[in-house]
Design a protein around this motif. Structure first.
Motif, mmCIF file in Angstrom:
data_model
loop_
_atom_site.group_PDB
_atom_site.id
_atom_site.type_symbol
_atom_site.label_atom_id
_atom_site.label_comp_id
_atom_site.label_asym_id
_atom_site.label_seq_id
_atom_site.Cartn_x
_atom_site.Cartn_y
_atom_site.Cartn_z
ATOM 1 N N LEU A 196 34.746 13.332 -38.494
ATOM 2 C CA LEU A 196 33.445 12.804 -38.063
ATOM 3 C C LEU A 196 32.509 12.684 -39.262
ATOM 4 C CD1 LEU A 196 32.951 14.784 -34.715
ATOM 5 C CD2 LEU A 196 33.166 12.301 -34.942
ATOM 6 N N ALA A 197 32.537 13.699 -40.153
ATOM 7 C CA ALA A 197 31.633 13.692 -41.317
ATOM 8 C C ALA A 197 31.864 12.435 -42.149
ATOM 9 C CB ALA A 197 31.848 14.949 -42.144
ATOM 10 N N GLY A 198 33.125 11.995 -42.235
ATOM 11 C CA GLY A 198 33.442 10.777 -42.979
ATOM 12 C C GLY A 198 32.738 9.555 -42.403
ATOM 13 N N CYS A 199 32.308 9.621 -41.147
ATOM 14 C CA CYS A 199 31.602 8.511 -40.491
ATOM 15 C C CYS A 199 30.126 8.874 -40.285
ATOM 16 C CB CYS A 199 32.225 8.197 -39.132
ATOM 17 S SG CYS A 199 33.959 7.824 -39.213
ATOM 18 N N GLY A 200 29.654 9.908 -40.954
ATOM 19 C CA GLY A 200 28.240 10.286 -40.834
ATOM 20 C C GLY A 200 27.897 10.914 -39.495
ATOM 21 N N ARG A 201 28.900 11.460 -38.803
ATOM 22 C CA ARG A 201 28.671 12.065 -37.479
ATOM 23 C C ARG A 201 29.097 13.540 -37.476
ATOM 24 N NH1 ARG A 201 25.484 8.632 -34.735
ATOM 25 N NH2 ARG A 201 25.933 9.901 -32.888
ATOM 26 N N SER A 202 28.739 14.229 -36.384
ATOM 27 C CA SER A 202 29.075 15.642 -36.242
ATOM 28 C C SER A 202 29.185 15.966 -34.758
ATOM 29 C CB SER A 202 27.945 16.453 -36.875
ATOM 30 O OG SER A 202 28.144 17.825 -36.665
ATOM 31 N N LEU A 203 29.950 17.010 -34.426
ATOM 32 C CA LEU A 203 29.956 17.481 -33.036
ATOM 33 C C LEU A 203 28.557 17.972 -32.682
ATOM 34 C CD1 LEU A 203 33.292 19.503 -32.899
ATOM 35 C CD2 LEU A 203 32.719 17.491 -31.527
ATOM 36 N N ARG A 204 28.118 17.713 -31.467
ATOM 37 C CA ARG A 204 26.808 18.224 -31.051
ATOM 38 C C ARG A 204 26.849 19.728 -30.839
ATOM 39 N NH1 ARG A 204 25.094 14.167 -26.190
ATOM 40 N NH2 ARG A 204 24.338 12.416 -27.441
ATOM 41 N N LEU A 205 27.932 20.184 -30.223
ATOM 42 C CA LEU A 205 28.079 21.590 -29.861
ATOM 43 C C LEU A 205 29.405 22.098 -30.398
ATOM 44 C CD1 LEU A 205 27.191 21.271 -26.068
ATOM 45 C CD2 LEU A 205 25.801 22.424 -27.785
ATOM 46 N N MET A 206 29.410 23.303 -30.879
ATOM 47 C CA MET A 206 30.692 23.916 -31.248
ATOM 48 C C MET A 206 30.592 25.431 -31.096
ATOM 49 S SD MET A 206 30.795 23.698 -35.371
ATOM 50 C CE MET A 206 30.637 21.938 -35.556
ATOM 51 N N PRO A 207 31.737 26.062 -30.793
ATOM 52 C CA PRO A 207 31.722 27.525 -30.718
ATOM 53 C C PRO A 207 31.754 28.082 -32.140
ATOM 54 C CG PRO A 207 33.937 26.713 -30.363
ATOM 55 C CD PRO A 207 33.075 25.494 -30.554
ATOM 56 N N SER A 208 31.432 29.353 -32.284
ATOM 57 C CA SER A 208 31.505 29.936 -33.630
ATOM 58 C C SER A 208 32.958 30.019 -34.109
ATOM 59 C CB SER A 208 30.825 31.303 -33.658
ATOM 60 O OG SER A 208 31.403 32.159 -32.703
ATOM 61 N N THR A 209 33.912 29.749 -33.224
ATOM 62 C CA THR A 209 35.348 29.704 -33.593
ATOM 63 C C THR A 209 35.798 28.295 -33.979
ATOM 64 O OG1 THR A 209 35.728 29.501 -31.214
ATOM 65 C CG2 THR A 209 36.159 31.654 -32.183
ATOM 66 N N TRP A 210 34.868 27.425 -34.352
ATOM 67 C CA TRP A 210 35.232 26.022 -34.566
ATOM 68 C C TRP A 210 36.307 25.844 -35.614
ATOM 69 C CZ3 TRP A 210 32.252 28.070 -38.208
ATOM 70 C CH2 TRP A 210 32.206 27.481 -39.451
ATOM 71 N N ARG A 211 36.485 26.823 -36.524
ATOM 72 C CA ARG A 211 37.503 26.660 -37.569
ATOM 73 C C ARG A 211 38.919 26.723 -37.006
ATOM 74 N NH1 ARG A 211 36.021 28.997 -43.408
ATOM 75 N NH2 ARG A 211 34.475 30.510 -42.716
ATOM 76 N N THR A 212 39.081 27.426 -35.861
ATOM 77 C CA THR A 212 40.439 27.607 -35.334
ATOM 78 C C THR A 212 40.629 27.052 -33.924
ATOM 79 O OG1 THR A 212 39.699 29.795 -34.660
ATOM 80 C CG2 THR A 212 41.035 29.679 -36.657
ATOM 81 N N ALA A 213 39.548 26.916 -33.154
ATOM 82 C CA ALA A 213 39.686 26.557 -31.733
ATOM 83 C C ALA A 213 39.878 25.049 -31.558
ATOM 84 C CB ALA A 213 38.456 27.028 -30.963
ATOM 85 N N SER A 214 40.518 24.667 -30.445
ATOM 86 C CA SER A 214 40.784 23.249 -30.177
ATOM 87 C C SER A 214 39.655 22.648 -29.343
ATOM 88 C CB SER A 214 42.111 23.106 -29.421
ATOM 89 O OG SER A 214 41.957 23.558 -28.078
ATOM 90 N N ILE A 215 39.509 21.347 -29.456
ATOM 91 C CA ILE A 215 38.446 20.671 -28.705
ATOM 92 C C ILE A 215 38.763 20.686 -27.195
ATOM 93 C CG2 ILE A 215 39.420 18.334 -29.108
ATOM 94 C CD1 ILE A 215 35.654 19.233 -28.992
ATOM 95 N N GLY A 216 40.037 20.582 -26.841
ATOM 96 C CA GLY A 216 40.409 20.642 -25.412
ATOM 97 C C GLY A 216 40.115 22.007 -24.824
ATOM 98 N N GLY A 217 40.403 23.065 -25.601
ATOM 99 C CA GLY A 217 40.137 24.423 -25.138
ATOM 100 C C GLY A 217 38.645 24.688 -25.009
ATOM 101 N N PHE A 218 37.856 24.051 -25.889
ATOM 102 C CA PHE A 218 36.400 24.236 -25.814
ATOM 103 C C PHE A 218 35.865 23.620 -24.515
ATOM 104 C CE2 PHE A 218 32.080 23.087 -27.888
ATOM 105 C CZ PHE A 218 31.544 24.329 -27.578
ATOM 106 N N ILE A 219 36.329 22.411 -24.201
ATOM 107 C CA ILE A 219 35.859 21.766 -22.968
ATOM 108 C C ILE A 219 36.374 22.519 -21.733
ATOM 109 C CG2 ILE A 219 36.126 19.671 -21.535
ATOM 110 C CD1 ILE A 219 34.077 19.272 -23.745
ATOM 111 N N ALA A 220 37.644 22.912 -21.760
ATOM 112 C CA ALA A 220 38.215 23.553 -20.557
ATOM 113 C C ALA A 220 37.787 25.003 -20.401
ATOM 114 C CB ALA A 220 39.746 23.459 -20.604
#
Ligand code: FAD
Length: 460
Positions: free
Chosen positions: A140-164
């Motif tokens: 996303l950073a390569g396109c000037g964007r970023s996730l709006r929300l992320m857990p403090s585990t963003w380095r290891t956690a998956s996006i599907g697991g975050f939503i579910a």
């Protein structure tokens, strides 16, 4: 828990299934006891209650698909063989969400990790469910964007697991929580049926799948809104005590600055956190902030007049070994437990004026409770969430503490329970149950985690 669970499938049933799965291209099967053990675990050991409940729960087979086709064929085979299936992202959940209660198969999403598209105009991203958030952030950073929300585990956690399985985190001060309308714009979902379907759901149809612990469909890809990327500055501010920290966090909520994170730690927590190099010894309560560069410059002048001393101020370094965001949210609990595993935690939304509650509860629970707060946006209003650390002294003491919090107007999200409902507002969401009837009619997905599910409909 939901309806009583049948026993796990027999060894012979698993052997039959494994033979069918061996024919599926791009599907790896893992069967060694150490692998089964490791891939049946998450971070539920933060809760002594859950550690007891989940003792011995283990998958009989782990399947790691490398394509959505492989997911579809795997799910179809499990449904045809009547074998339960529990989806796993990176296994960083805190409530045993991906621990299989009825054995069967664990579907490991880690190879399902393509970033499919990033819309140049809107920033909307379509990404496969197993993509780790750090990698998604990089793209996303390569396109000037970023996730709006992320857990403090963003380095290891998956996006599907975050939503579910997740709820919010860094960014919740601006963007609220994952279930707020406007974040999840659509899902690709595989249904748990012998003729497994691959569906594309719009935002409205995706809502019952959001935070359902993978009980009502296997998410293979997600469409999410993103934010323009910002170069956040890290600030650590020290104040006299927790009351001063509350006053300052309220003043900050009214300041014309962009905040991406604001955490408050009382002194007893500060004493045990691994502060970044350069921070002086702890002398009071502290606030950890992520703020926009212009706001950071302004705060330098403004904070002393508010009773705050800036003890660390620097632009966030992408590869930093100890970013400030990893002191926040449940990383605070992680660090406290590294110091002494006798600590556990609780989660709540504090009443709009939390000062009287915190004052009274600190007096009553002295030595057993330490406050860690997070600023959030709840239905458009600035509020404080509490993730206090507590000394575990059994289920009865926990219940008494939660009752005390409720009597002061706090809303508890209990992290010591197994079901979606009990960890939330305690009520059954009929849409989630209805989605399970439609997408998992035999009730084979992550059994035991949706309390509102009482069993298949007679006709299914
Ligand atoms: P997992 O733990 O693997 O799974 C979580 C749930 O999602 C399970 O029920 C699983 O079955 C389901 N699931 C996973 N993938 C799929 C899929 N493809 N389809 C359907 N269901 C699926 N959480 C927060 O919300 N905010 C925080 O700030 C936060 N901080 C944390 C800090 C620490 C130190 C720890 C240990 C945990 C924290 N968590 C937090 C909890 C957890 O890290 C996050 O919710 C994380 O996003 C979960 O992602 P995961 O890939 O590890 O999911």
């Amino acid at each position: 828990m939901s309806a009583p669970l049948p026993p796990p499938p027999t060894a012979a049933a698993i052997e039959d299934l494994a033979r069918a799965l061996e024919a599926i291209p791009a599907l790896t099967l893992l069967r060694r006891p150490a692998e089964l053990e490791r891939l049946s675990r998450d971070c539920h050991d933060y809760s002594p209650a859950l550690s007891d409940l989940l003792l011995g729960c283990r998958a009989q087979l782990v399947a790691r698909p490398g394509s959505v086709d492989a997911v579809q064929r795997l799910v179809a085979a499990c449904a045809a063989h009547d074998v339960p299936l529990t989806v796993r992202g990176a296994g960083t959940g805190n409530y045993g969400q991906c621990v299989p209660l009825r054995g069967g198969v664990v579907l490991d999403c880690s190879r399902l990790d393509a970033v499919r598209s990033i819309d140049a105009e809107t920033g909307v991203v379509e990404v496969e469910a197993g993509c780790v958030m750090a990698r998604l952030e990089q793209q996303l950073a390569g396109c000037g964007r970023s996730l709006r929300l992320m857990p403090s585990t963003w380095r290891t956690a998956s996006i599907g697991g975050f939503i579910a399985g997740g709820s919010g985190g860094i960014g919740s001060i601006r963007w609220g929580f994952l279930r707020d309308p406007g974040h999840l714009l659509g899902l690709e979902l595989v249904t748990m049926e012998p003729d497994a379907r691959r569906l594309r759901l719009d935002a409205a149809a995706s809502r019952p799948i959001n935070h359902a612990y993978g009980t009502n469909g296997v998410i293979t890809a997600l469409r999410l809104a993103t934010a323009p990327a910002e170069r956040w500055h890290e600030l650590v501010v020290e104040v006299a005590d927790l009351e001063a920290a509350l006053d300052l966090s309220q003043a900050l909520a009214g300041a014309a600055i962009e905040l991406q994170e604001l955490a408050v730690f009382e002194r007893g927590v500060c004493d045990r956190l691994p502060w970044p190099a350069g921070c002086p010894p702890v002398a009071g309560a502290r606030l950890a902030l992520l703020v926009d560069p212009c706001g950071s410059r302004f705060l330098e002048e403004w904070l002393p007049a508010q009773g705050g001393t800036v003890i660390l101020q620097r632009p966030e370094q992408p590869g930093s070994a100890r970013p400030l965001r990893e002191l926040c949210w449940n990383h605070t609990t992680l660090h406290m437990r590294a110091h002494d595993p006798g600590w556990t935690y609780l989660q709540m939304l504090l009443p709009p004026d939390p000062a009287p509650m915190l004052r009274e509860m600190r007096a009553r629970w002295q030595g057993q409770l330490l406050w860690h707060l997070e600023a959030v946006r709840q239905q458009g209003a600035a509020r404080l969430a509490g993730l206090p650390l507590l000394r575990w002294s059994g289920a009865e003491a926990l219940e008494a503490l939660m009752q005390d919090c409720r009597s002061h107007g706090a809303v508890i999200f209990n992290p010591h329970v197994l079901t979606v409902e009990d960890g939330g507002l305690g009520v059954v969401d009929a849409d989630q149950v209805e989605a399970k009837h439609r997408f998992d009619p035999a009730g084979l997905l992550n059994p035991g985690k949706l309390r509102g599910w009482t069993g298949p409909r007679p006709s299914s």
